[in-house]
Write an enzyme that holds these catalytic residues in place. Structure first.
Site, PDB file in Angstrom:
ATOM      1  N   SER A  65       0.837  -1.192   0.000  1.00  7.99           N
ATOM      2  CA  SER A  65       0.000   0.000   0.000  1.00  7.99           C
ATOM      3  C   SER A  65       0.876   1.248   0.000  1.00  7.99           C
ATOM      4  O   SER A  65       1.707   1.426  -0.877  1.00  7.99           O
ATOM      5  CB  SER A  65      -0.959  -0.044   1.204  1.00  7.99           C
ATOM      6  OG  SER A  65      -1.977   0.926   1.063  1.00  7.99           O
ATOM      7  N   ASP A 215      -5.770  -3.259  -2.861  1.00  9.98           N
ATOM      8  CA  ASP A 215      -4.708  -3.056  -1.878  1.00  9.98           C
ATOM      9  C   ASP A 215      -4.108  -4.368  -1.373  1.00  9.98           C
ATOM     10  O   ASP A 215      -4.824  -5.271  -0.945  1.00  9.98           O
ATOM     11  CB  ASP A 215      -5.305  -2.287  -0.693  1.00  9.98           C
ATOM     12  CG  ASP A 215      -4.264  -1.628   0.186  1.00  9.98           C
ATOM     13  OD1 ASP A 215      -3.230  -2.251   0.440  1.00  9.98           O
ATOM     14  OD2 ASP A 215      -4.502  -0.487   0.621  1.00  9.98           O
TER      15      ASP A 215
END
Length: 404
Positions: A65, A215
């Site tokens: 991320s 993500d």
């Protein structure tokens, strides 16, 4: 003062250890590891010259991320001389400048209601500014072009399985050789916050692979163990970079940087959560409990595992986890990108350097002092270890010896 590094980091086979840097996910809280990395790089520069960069000392850098974006910044080459395009100190400024535009804040009487409507109808943010700035900063750099090995987890929502973008795997699977910008957009596409990302790659034979990614934190918010797994696979495959290395954990030096948590705040409780429906799990106390839970769970499990194994091998010195679990209120959010909050996060990072080195208590999950001085002192010792390891490899490598 000595000149900067004379060569890229030589393979571990010429050294004693394998060096791993891992950076957690956490949205705007990526500023915190940015501060830590800026300090570490400054210590390396004191030892090896002002041209020293983080990528010169780690065999693999992993990030999920926001940590994936930091990883890309540390390892993307410039166009002039194949040196890192960004210094570690640039990370803080990147976040301060661009986070308010990536996560624009609603204001006014109906701001909270607007957030709830967005949570039900689509992601809170359209991602356009993030996509544009990542593409601008990373350009056309592809995975195989990074200055050291990288590992960036994502999750394919169509295949329902993790997709790991790894420098090691790209050699055997050219379809993974995506643009770093696409990889970073994907690994930061947190559910409910930013839209999923679709793109395609093709290899030299024309084979096309499609990716439908979100993500990487849903699989590995703390990617340290994924990075170690990638290295271990290469050792078992007989990769010549590791011919003198056994796949034992005590040969690893692992630096794992968290982005801060609100664990000490004890923000949620079962009586409250028992009343939540879909809306409650998506928005409560200005946060998204569901995302908080799965990112914290995956990160803690990795820390628990590595801590346990390194303790069992009596190699605690080889594992440095820097994390602040005392965040509370707005500063613990992943997207409240006001100037005040971003400045507060800078202070969190700076204060974290002064805090004692801590280890997770395997029963309570709380970080406790480890009697090894401050994080700042630990990073100074780490810089000395990394510098000596690099010098050793340069001395033993016939490629470097010949060039000298």
């Amino acid at each position: 003062m000595e000149l900067g590094p004379k060569s890229p980091l030589q393979p571990p086979t010429y050294g004693k250890v394998i060096t791993v840097l891992s950076i957690d996910g956490g949205g705007i809280r990526g500023i915190i590891p940015g501060i830590i990395l800026g300090f570490l790089e400054s210590q390396l520069q004191k030892l090896d010259g002002e041209d020293a960069r983080i990528a010169d000392y780690f065999d693999v850098i992993a990030g999920t991320s926001t940590g994936g974006i930091v990883t890309a910044m540390l390892t993307t080459p410039n166009e002039e001389n194949s040196r890192p395009k960004f210094a570690a100190k640039d990370i803080k400024e990147f976040y301060l400048e661009h986070c308010p535009k990536i996560f624009p804040q609603e204001s006014g009487r109906f701001a909270h209601g607007t957030k709830i409507i967005k949570a039900l109808s689509g992601p809170k943010y359209d991602g356009k500014y993030l996509h544009n700035i990542v593409r601008e900063k990373l350009g056309n750099t592809r995975l195989h072009e990074t200055l050291t090995n990288v590992v960036i987890p994502t999750f394919d929502i169509k295949r329902l399985q993790p997709t790991i973008f790894s420098s090691y795997q790209v050699k055997n699977n050219p379809c993974l050789d995506a643009l770093l910008s696409d990889i970073c957009i994907s690994t930061s596409a947190a559910p409910t916050y930013l839209p999923a990302h679709n793109f395609k790659t093709s290899d030299s034979s024309g084979k096309v692979r499609e990716f439908n990614l979100i993500d990487g934190s849903v699989a590995a918010n703390n990617p340290a163990l994924v990075a170690m797994g990638e290295v271990t696979k290469e050792i078992n495959r007989g990769n010549s970079d590791f011919t003198s290395i056994n796949p034992d954990y005590d040969r690893f030096i692992v630096v794992s940087l968290g982005t801060g948590t609100a664990k000490a705040e004890e923000k949620y409780d079962a009586d409250e959560a028992a009343k939540w429906g879909v809306l409650g799990w998506l928005t409560s106390d200005g946060s998204t409990p569901l995302v908080d839970v799965f990112t914290q769970a995956s990160g803690d499990m990795v820390d628990f595992h590595i801590s346990t194994v390194f303790q069992a091998l009596r190699s605690e010195e080889n594992y440095l986890r820097i994390q602040d679990d005392t965040l509370s209120g707005i500063v613990s959010s992943v997207d409240i990108a006001t100037k005040e909050n971003l400045d507060d996060l800078v202070k969190v990072g700076e204060e974290l350097l002064k805090k004692p080195v801590s280890k997770v208590n395997l029963e309570t999950g709380v970080c406790e002092p480890f009697n090894k001085g401050t994080n700042e002192e630990a990073l100074i010792r780490l810089a000395e270890t990394l510098s000596k390891e690099k010098q050793l490899r340069d001395t033993r490598s016939p490629r470097v010896a010949k060039s000298n």
